[in-house]
Write a protein that holds these residues in place. Structure first.
Motif, PDB file in Angstrom:
ATOM      1  N   PHE A 155      93.998  55.548  22.821  1.00  0.00           N
ATOM      2  CA  PHE A 155      92.916  55.943  21.919  1.00  0.00           C
ATOM      3  C   PHE A 155      92.338  54.699  21.253  1.00  0.00           C
ATOM      4  O   PHE A 155      93.000  53.651  21.164  1.00  0.00           O
ATOM      5  CB  PHE A 155      93.395  56.936  20.862  1.00  0.00           C
ATOM      6  CG  PHE A 155      94.502  56.425  19.984  1.00  0.00           C
ATOM      7  CD1 PHE A 155      94.220  55.773  18.783  1.00  0.00           C
ATOM      8  CD2 PHE A 155      95.829  56.605  20.343  1.00  0.00           C
ATOM      9  CE1 PHE A 155      95.226  55.308  17.968  1.00  0.00           C
ATOM     10  CE2 PHE A 155      96.856  56.142  19.523  1.00  0.00           C
ATOM     11  CZ  PHE A 155      96.555  55.490  18.339  1.00  0.00           C
ATOM     12  N   ASP A 156      91.098  54.815  20.813  1.00  0.00           N
ATOM     13  CA  ASP A 156      90.405  53.715  20.145  1.00  0.00           C
ATOM     14  C   ASP A 156      90.429  53.903  18.636  1.00  0.00           C
ATOM     15  O   ASP A 156      90.293  55.022  18.126  1.00  0.00           O
ATOM     16  CB  ASP A 156      88.945  53.629  20.600  1.00  0.00           C
ATOM     17  CG  ASP A 156      88.806  53.179  22.045  1.00  0.00           C
ATOM     18  OD1 ASP A 156      89.632  52.374  22.488  1.00  0.00           O
ATOM     19  OD2 ASP A 156      87.871  53.654  22.723  1.00  0.00           O
ATOM     20  N   ILE A 157      90.590  52.793  17.931  1.00  0.00           N
ATOM     21  CA  ILE A 157      90.387  52.749  16.485  1.00  0.00           C
ATOM     22  C   ILE A 157      89.163  51.870  16.246  1.00  0.00           C
ATOM     23  O   ILE A 157      89.110  50.729  16.711  1.00  0.00           O
ATOM     24  CB  ILE A 157      91.594  52.148  15.755  1.00  0.00           C
ATOM     25  CG1 ILE A 157      92.859  52.951  16.068  1.00  0.00           C
ATOM     26  CG2 ILE A 157      91.350  52.100  14.246  1.00  0.00           C
ATOM     27  CD1 ILE A 157      94.116  52.331  15.497  1.00  0.00           C
ATOM     28  N   ILE A 158      88.167  52.408  15.558  1.00  0.00           N
ATOM     29  CA  ILE A 158      86.918  51.682  15.343  1.00  0.00           C
ATOM     30  C   ILE A 158      86.751  51.401  13.855  1.00  0.00           C
ATOM     31  O   ILE A 158      86.741  52.332  13.034  1.00  0.00           O
ATOM     32  CB  ILE A 158      85.701  52.473  15.854  1.00  0.00           C
ATOM     33  CG1 ILE A 158      85.927  52.934  17.299  1.00  0.00           C
ATOM     34  CG2 ILE A 158      84.427  51.627  15.763  1.00  0.00           C
ATOM     35  CD1 ILE A 158      84.863  53.878  17.818  1.00  0.00           C
ATOM     36  N   ALA A 159      86.647  50.110  13.510  1.00  0.00           N
ATOM     37  CA  ALA A 159      86.392  49.703  12.132  1.00  0.00           C
ATOM     38  C   ALA A 159      84.891  49.457  11.978  1.00  0.00           C
ATOM     39  O   ALA A 159      84.317  48.622  12.678  1.00  0.00           O
ATOM     40  CB  ALA A 159      87.179  48.442  11.799  1.00  0.00           C
ATOM     41  N   HIS A 160      84.270  50.186  11.075  1.00  0.00           N
ATOM     42  CA  HIS A 160      82.828  50.097  10.861  1.00  0.00           C
ATOM     43  C   HIS A 160      82.544  49.253   9.620  1.00  0.00           C
ATOM     44  O   HIS A 160      83.099  49.516   8.545  1.00  0.00           O
ATOM     45  CB  HIS A 160      82.229  51.494  10.688  1.00  0.00           C
ATOM     46  CG  HIS A 160      82.481  52.408  11.847  1.00  0.00           C
ATOM     47  ND1 HIS A 160      81.582  52.588  12.865  1.00  0.00           N
ATOM     48  CD2 HIS A 160      83.556  53.192  12.144  1.00  0.00           C
ATOM     49  CE1 HIS A 160      82.067  53.448  13.739  1.00  0.00           C
ATOM     50  NE2 HIS A 160      83.266  53.833  13.334  1.00  0.00           N
ATOM     51  N   TYR A 161      81.668  48.247   9.794  1.00  0.00           N
ATOM     52  CA  TYR A 161      81.345  47.338   8.708  1.00  0.00           C
ATOM     53  C   TYR A 161      79.872  47.426   8.344  1.00  0.00           C
ATOM     54  O   TYR A 161      79.020  47.687   9.199  1.00  0.00           O
ATOM     55  CB  TYR A 161      81.700  45.897   9.096  1.00  0.00           C
ATOM     56  CG  TYR A 161      83.176  45.687   9.333  1.00  0.00           C
ATOM     57  CD1 TYR A 161      84.041  45.448   8.273  1.00  0.00           C
ATOM     58  CD2 TYR A 161      83.708  45.743  10.625  1.00  0.00           C
ATOM     59  CE1 TYR A 161      85.400  45.268   8.491  1.00  0.00           C
ATOM     60  CE2 TYR A 161      85.062  45.556  10.848  1.00  0.00           C
ATOM     61  CZ  TYR A 161      85.901  45.321   9.776  1.00  0.00           C
ATOM     62  OH  TYR A 161      87.246  45.146   9.999  1.00  0.00           O
ATOM     63  N   GLN A 162      79.598  47.165   7.074  1.00  0.00           N
ATOM     64  CA  GLN A 162      78.217  47.202   6.609  1.00  0.00           C
ATOM     65  C   GLN A 162      77.445  45.953   7.015  1.00  0.00           C
ATOM     66  O   GLN A 162      76.244  46.007   7.305  1.00  0.00           O
ATOM     67  CB  GLN A 162      78.182  47.352   5.082  1.00  0.00           C
ATOM     68  CG  GLN A 162      76.783  47.522   4.510  1.00  0.00           C
ATOM     69  CD  GLN A 162      76.812  47.885   3.039  1.00  0.00           C
ATOM     70  OE1 GLN A 162      77.790  48.437   2.559  1.00  0.00           O
ATOM     71  NE2 GLN A 162      75.745  47.584   2.336  1.00  0.00           N
ATOM     72  N   ASN A 163      78.109  44.826   7.085  1.00  0.00           N
ATOM     73  CA  ASN A 163      77.420  43.565   7.333  1.00  0.00           C
ATOM     74  C   ASN A 163      77.816  42.895   8.644  1.00  0.00           C
ATOM     75  O   ASN A 163      77.426  41.757   8.909  1.00  0.00           O
ATOM     76  CB  ASN A 163      77.675  42.596   6.170  1.00  0.00           C
ATOM     77  CG  ASN A 163      79.158  42.324   5.967  1.00  0.00           C
ATOM     78  OD1 ASN A 163      80.006  43.066   6.458  1.00  0.00           O
ATOM     79  ND2 ASN A 163      79.471  41.244   5.256  1.00  0.00           N
ATOM     80  N   GLN A 164      78.613  43.585   9.457  1.00  0.00           N
ATOM     81  CA  GLN A 164      79.043  43.021  10.739  1.00  0.00           C
ATOM     82  C   GLN A 164      79.135  44.141  11.782  1.00  0.00           C
ATOM     83  O   GLN A 164      79.241  45.319  11.435  1.00  0.00           O
ATOM     84  CB  GLN A 164      80.415  42.351  10.600  1.00  0.00           C
ATOM     85  CG  GLN A 164      80.449  41.126   9.692  1.00  0.00           C
ATOM     86  CD  GLN A 164      79.762  39.927  10.312  1.00  0.00           C
ATOM     87  OE1 GLN A 164      79.593  39.865  11.527  1.00  0.00           O
ATOM     88  NE2 GLN A 164      79.344  38.966   9.481  1.00  0.00           N
TER      89      GLN A 164
END
Length: 215
Positions: A183-192
């Motif tokens: 499975f994938d873990i996705i980290a979402h960033y505001q500036n990247q």
């Protein structure tokens, strides 16, 4: 003498309000609880599981008493339990005699497609319950401070999970549909751009996984 008068007065006042004396005091029902216990992933029936029903005390004054009924599933995983009660009941399962599940210490129950470890039933008669044992793995998330990043949330699409904010340490139960996979873990960033991590898992080899995420 006054104490005796006060005692009988208290009884009279309590009996004057219907909410004080539960209807279960004078009324009981016969219940039939039936169904099957099976493996959530393989859908195979599970033998020697103890299905337990415990009579509830829902009254303001607990005249309903305590009752306990149980039965063990057969080779086809099925059970049928009959008992009497007037306050409804909880039911759950005990796996200690189901030897094939000694290897699955981490699991949740799914009862009629509802994830729960215990189900409360008020009018269960005639219902055929499907109780499934669903294993899960643990995911520990540790955070690393990065002043150049602004994390907004993380997602784990395969488990339909979204975590809006992370503490220094987070622990999630991932309920499985297969004993092994990825499975994938996705980290979402505001500036990247978002960062992806892929986790390979095998329940029987490793039931706990740890990852580090920059925030």
């Amino acid at each position: 003498m006054k104490s005796i008068i006060h005692f009988y007065l208290a009884i009279y006042l309590c009996c004057s309000f219907s909410s004080c004396i539960p209807i279960e005091l004078i009324h009981t029902e016969s219940y039939e609880l039936s169904g099957v216990v099976r493996n959530y992933i393989t859908k195979q029936p599970i033998q020697n599981v103890t299905v337990i029903a415990e009579h509830l005390n829902n009254g303001f004054i607990k005249f309903c008493g305590y009752r306990h009924s149980d039965i063990i599933t057969g080779k086809d995983g099925r059970f049928a339990l009959e008992f009497e009660g007037g306050c409804g009941f909880d039911f759950y399962v005990d796996l200690k005699n189901a030897k094939e599940y000694d290897q699955l210490p981490q699991h949740q129950l799914v009862i009629n497609d509802r994830p729960t470890n215990k189900m409360e039933a008020d009018t269960p008669s005639g219902m055929d319950y499907i109780i499934e044992i669903q294993p899960y793995i643990l995911l520990e998330i540790k955070t690393i401070e990065n002043e150049n990043l602004e994390l907004t949330h993380i997602t784990i699409p395969d488990f339909d999970l979204k975590v809006d904010s992370l503490r220094n340490w987070e622990r999630l139960n991932l309920n499985l549909k297969d004993f092994s996979g990825s499975f994938d873990i996705i980290a979402h960033y505001q500036n990247q751009p978002s960062k992806f991590m892929k986790i390979e898992y095998d329940y029987f080899k490793q039931m706990k996984h740890s990852v580090k995420i920059e925030i």
